[in-house]
Every structure is written in structure tokens, then in C-alpha cells.
Design an enzyme around this catalytic site. Sequence first.
Site, PDB file in Angstrom:
ATOM      1  NE  ARG A  32      58.556  32.527  19.025  1.00  0.00           N
ATOM      2  CZ  ARG A  32      59.473  32.536  18.073  1.00  0.00           C
ATOM      3  NH1 ARG A  32      59.492  33.531  17.194  1.00  0.00           N
ATOM      4  NH2 ARG A  32      60.354  31.567  17.956  1.00  0.00           N
ATOM      5  CG  HIS A  92      42.041  31.708  13.940  1.00  0.00           C
ATOM      6  ND1 HIS A  92      43.256  32.335  13.766  1.00  0.00           N
ATOM      7  CD2 HIS A  92      41.322  31.963  12.812  1.00  0.00           C
ATOM      8  CE1 HIS A  92      43.282  32.920  12.591  1.00  0.00           C
ATOM      9  NE2 HIS A  92      42.125  32.718  11.985  1.00  0.00           N
ATOM     10  CG  ASP A 139      60.678  22.997   8.107  1.00  0.00           C
ATOM     11  OD1 ASP A 139      61.245  23.314   9.175  1.00  0.00           O
ATOM     12  OD2 ASP A 139      60.848  23.615   7.043  1.00  0.00           O
TER      13      ASP A 139
END
Length: 546
Positions: free
Chosen positions: A88, A105, A141
Site C-alpha cells: 500500500r 526497495h 495527491d
Amino acid sequence: MTRIAGMAGNRGRNLLNIADRRPGGADLAVVLTNDENAPVLEAAAERGIPTEVVPLAEGMSRREHEEAVNEALADYEFELVCLDGYMRILSDTFLEAQPTTLNVHPSLLPAFPGTDAWGDALEADVSVTGCTVHVVTDATDEDGNVVENEVDGGPIVTQEPIPVYEGDDSESLKERVLYEGEFRAYPRAVKWFAEGAVDVDLEAGEVTVDVDVASTEGGDHDGLPGRRLVSSDRIDTLRYGENPHQDAAVYADYTCDEASVVHAEQLNEGAKDLSYNNYNDADGALNLIKEFDEPAAAVIKHTNPAGCATGDSLAEAYEKALSTDPMSAFGGIVALNRECDAETAERIIDSFKEVVVAPGYTDDALEVLFEKGNLRVLDVGELDDEPTERFTEKPLVGGRLVQERDLQSISVDDLEVVTEREPTEEELESMLFAWQTLKHVKSNGILFADGTETVGIGMGQVSRVDAVRLAAMKADEHAEGKDADGAVMASDAFFPFPDGIEEAAKAGIEAVIQPGGSKNDDSVIEAADEHDIAMVFTGQRSFRHD
């Protein structure tokens, strides 16, 4: 103690690795997932770690789900959040309510930031990928929609490079990045946070890690970096390692400008290739003859000097070195610090040698040396005035030891005379030669020298007095045309008892150079005085355990 809230989507192997290793004393306070079937739940429970499940209900928005996650974590105390395969994207609803959040990552960001970093690396045909631990920042956003080019864009804490091998597929590369990359980098980052060594400036987009500053000067350890990264390229596979059942290869550091056997040119192309042991012994021989400005020669066997000498000519130096222990020199490595001439070459081929190392050869010398089909002839090029390689290292199971090279070089002014009789000028010269040579003898090491040539070497003994006896035996039984009578003895560490001096006196030693510093120095000095032996202290030892 730092407490961690771990958030995983599946197996959570990074979180479990952190839980098992407890880097910096950190503990997992809770493991949370949004999948009630995630294997990490059972694995965490087996370790006694509390777990929480916050499923993503149908129609639940990103912010609503994060509010539920915050509520589930409200009953736990923690100072750091660590994500592991948590699929998520997090927004400010979570990030502003919680402490610093880290993620790992599987690529060297900013390269390959997507969900298939392993496949992307293979498709790009790169030779190196890796992993990145970074601070998680808001990549959404105002409406909670993901801004793709901001995902995995937080400031980097640490990275770990991993090679991509020929024949790799996504699965094999994924496993190697996990076990060799993420399992190193993530605990490292957690340890830094646990030790309070990390400063995160989100406004500037920067992470500063005090303990990871790779200074080259100053500090308590004069520039030993907080983390050592070493890269080298395989230049050849070897027939085998130290023994036939061990595979081996030689790797090169192409940034090294110092004369070395790794970069040496093998001039007789028809001879067999160097073995693992040849490389090891030749490196030891080359390092030894670099110590001297005068024409010098050394014969090395099993990384120990069988003999070393300087002389007015290279041929003379070689003859003196060989005569220390010609029996042990059989099958050894010869190193020279001058261009090899025909006279020296003739003497070298008089007995069986494996390798000769020198900074060049005359045409006549090569003609002589090439008569021996399997004598490997290495040209290391010009010997540098100053060594450029600063560190040496020894791999250990689970890590490595790193130290500065032993580049000590003493002068007469560094010596402290501690006996009633002062050494003569000739003895002082011999002491300095013996000390520089002894640096390359395995501990416990004892070396007998006459002038600037060895006459007996006792190496690798677990008792210093036995090393003296061995050097005396070598001088008495193996040396040709010389012996220990009137010679100088060098010891790489102090004499704990007078017995070493007593044995030296029996062999005919008349002067001793040693570090000093034993609680029994007074009795050792007294023994030297009783035998009219001159003795000096260097104030520093010269161990070589490898």
C-alpha cells in the site's frame, strides 16, 4: 532500546531477519498486515511478537484505511516503522501520525523504481543492481491518488550493490538481492537509527548518517571508514585453491597503481598458469623485497622467507638469500627488486623454483629463464617509491578484519640501547635489515642475520623460545657458508622470559633487537648482560599472523 512497528504484506522475511538479529538492540513491538492469510503472522507469533490485521474493506479509501492502521497501532510504543513488501502506498494520513518510516526497495534507486525491479534490471542488461533503504515520503495527491513519479522517492539511508550473473532470471536475482543485499542493508539502517546516528531532514530531502562517513583522515582510527565497500573483477579461474578439492579464482582491483603480482605480465606464455598458492607466495615475496633500496633478493616458501639479502649486485644478493636455507628454497618463489640480469638468472635456474618476480628482465636473462619450461616469469613493472594500497584485510566467517598495512620502517634513532654493551655500527646495520625482513615472517618469528643477509629463520611457532631454537637449527644445519656465530637476532615481539636470550647465546648471537615491554624486561636485559650481548628495544612489535 528502539522499538519497531513492522508492516508487511506477505512473508515479511526482512522483518523476521531484523527480529532475529536485533540490530543495535532494536526489537519488533508489533507486526501489522492487511492480509489475514499473510505467512508473516504465524512466523511473528512463533517469535512472541504481537500481530495486527487491518484488512482493506470494500470501498475503503486510502486515508480511511490508514486511519484504521493508526488506530490498530495506537496501543503499541515504537520509535520506528519498517515496511517489508507492504503493497500500500502511504499518504500523509499515516506518515504525519507516525515516526520515521523506512522501506527497502530491490534496486539501486533511482534506477528501476517499479514493482518488478528484478525483471527491469535483467531487461536493461545491467551488471550490477542491489537494494535501497529509504525514508518513506508522501507519494499521493490531495485526493489520495498515487503520484507515480514520487513513489520510492524519499531520501536514501543506505544501499547495497549486488552483481547480476549470466543466467540469472527474476527469481534467482530476487533471492540474491534479498539474502545478500536487503539482509545486509536493512539491519544496518535499523542499527543506525537505534544508535541515534541518523538525522532525517525531510524538507531538504536528506539523510545524514554520522557513523557512515567514509573519512580518510583524522578521528580515533585515522580514517578507517564506517563501512568498507570493495569491488573487484574476476580475471581468471585457477586450477584449484590451496588444495585440489577447493575451487578458486583471482580477482583484480583495476584502481591499484602499485606493482603487484595480480597485474603482472607472465612473460613465458607456454608455462602453466599461476596457482592459488603461487599468487599468495609471490605476493609475499614481492612485498618483502619492496622494503629495500639496495639490490635485494628473497626466496619465499609458504609465504615465509626461506632467505633474504641485499648485496652490491643482484646476483650477490640472490646467492646470499639462497644460501640461508637452500633445502627449503626448493620449489619456492624468487623475488628481485632490480631488473633481472643473466648472471642472476643462471643462479636462479640452478635449482627448482616455481616463480620468479622482478621489475623487468634483460633479453639475456629471459633466454636463460625460459630454459625452464614451467618456471613462471612475472614482470611486475616499475616498483613504486610509495605503496598505494592502504589497507589489508582478512575474511572471517560472517565478516572481515581490516587494518592498515604494516609500513613501519625504523632507523637507528628509533632504537633504545638497554644493555651495558652498546651495539657496533655493523650490528646496528644488521639490526635494521633484520627488523625490516622480520616483518614478513609469520609470528612467533625470530630471525638471525649477519650483515644484510639472513642466516637462520624461525617462523610460525607458538613458543618464542622454540622459534629461537628453530632459527638456530636452521643456521646450524641448513645454511651454507655461514652460521649464527656473531650474528644479530631479531624478535617480532618481546621476550617474556630470559630463556630466549639463553638459547640465542648458545647459538653464538652477539646482538638482539626486540620491541621490549615485557614485565620481565629487567631479567631479560640481565641475561643479555651476562652473555655480553648488546640489546636494543624498538618500542613497537611486528606481528604477522597470516
